[in-house]
Enzyme design. Structure first.
Site, PDB file in Angstrom:
ATOM      1  N   ASP A 145       7.199   7.222   2.869  1.00 61.84           N
ATOM      2  CA  ASP A 145       6.876   6.082   3.731  1.00 61.84           C
ATOM      3  C   ASP A 145       5.420   5.708   3.474  1.00 61.84           C
ATOM      4  O   ASP A 145       4.576   6.580   3.232  1.00 61.84           O
ATOM      5  CB  ASP A 145       7.077   6.430   5.203  1.00 61.84           C
ATOM      6  CG  ASP A 145       8.538   6.672   5.555  1.00 61.84           C
ATOM      7  OD1 ASP A 145       9.411   6.061   4.908  1.00 61.84           O
ATOM      8  OD2 ASP A 145       8.809   7.472   6.470  1.00 61.84           O
ATOM      9  N   ASP A 159      13.718   1.289   4.724  1.00 61.34           N
ATOM     10  CA  ASP A 159      13.839   1.260   6.187  1.00 61.34           C
ATOM     11  C   ASP A 159      13.927  -0.178   6.693  1.00 61.34           C
ATOM     12  O   ASP A 159      14.741  -0.503   7.563  1.00 61.34           O
ATOM     13  CB  ASP A 159      12.643   1.951   6.840  1.00 61.34           C
ATOM     14  CG  ASP A 159      12.567   3.430   6.505  1.00 61.34           C
ATOM     15  OD1 ASP A 159      13.619   4.027   6.210  1.00 61.34           O
ATOM     16  OD2 ASP A 159      11.454   3.983   6.511  1.00 61.34           O
TER      17      ASP A 159
END
Length: 198
Positions: A145, A159
């Site tokens: 991330d 995501d």
């Protein structure tokens, strides 16, 4: 006058059994779904590769002050860092989502459903690749991330695709757009729907 000759004609075939030439059946949308998924998967893998190569954990790069920044994080869990000790289960769930979306896609005729499912599939594949091939090992890999906005947990392209795709599918369902390209609204009989380009 002829005797014994009947003017009776055999009953004509019911017109309801003949497809209306003016009614167009929407094309199948599996190819559209797969193209969208492939583009998002490629974008996700590219951005993660660039993030790993150029960012240092714990050293965020500001984009818009402290509101938007690039911050490299290795996430063993799901969204919001939940289920951090169940990475293997999340891997199996992601694999099940991929299989389910592909199965639905084989009969899909709605363009908007293809877009939504393509986004979900691309995102699921992007994070599944991390879980399969990144450290610490197969089925245990941590997802990369790197996008941080405000108070929202750090996320990635995959995501974003999953969340946006899921929202689109919910909206389509609420407004009666079906995966087969029809729309069912108030006042229509069960199983009956009007043809729609959605």
């Amino acid at each position: 006058m002829m005797v014994g000759v009947s003017d009776d004609r055999p009953p004509e075939e019911s017109q309801t059994n003949i497809a209306d030439p003016m009614t167009k059946i929407p094309p199948q949308r599996l190819r559209t779904l797969l193209v969208i998924a492939a583009v998002l998967l490629g974008l996700d893998l590219l951005t993660k590769t660039l993030a790993v190569a150029n960012l240092t954990p714990g050293d965020p790069v500001p984009i818009i002050g402290d509101f938007a920044r690039l911050s490299l994080v290795r996430n063993p869990g799901a969204a919001f860092s939940m289920a951090t000790g169940m990475t293997w289960l999340l891997t199996l769930v992601a694999a099940a989502v991929v299989i389910g979306v592909v199965r639905i896609g084989r009969t899909l005729r709605s363009l908007w459903w293809a877009i939504g499912l393509g986004m979900v599939l691309g995102g699921a594949l992007g994070n599944l690749v991390d879980r399969l091939f990144r450290a610490p090992g197969p089925l245990q890999g941590h997802v990369v991330d790197f996008v941080a906005i405000g108070w929202w947990p750090v996320f990635n392209v995959a995501d974003s695709a999953i969340v946006c795709g899921a929202i689109l599918l919910v909206v389509l369902t609420v407004f009666g757009f079906e995966p087969n390209g029809t729309r069912v609204g108030p006042g229509k009989a069960d199983g009956a729907g009007e043809s729609s380009a959605a």
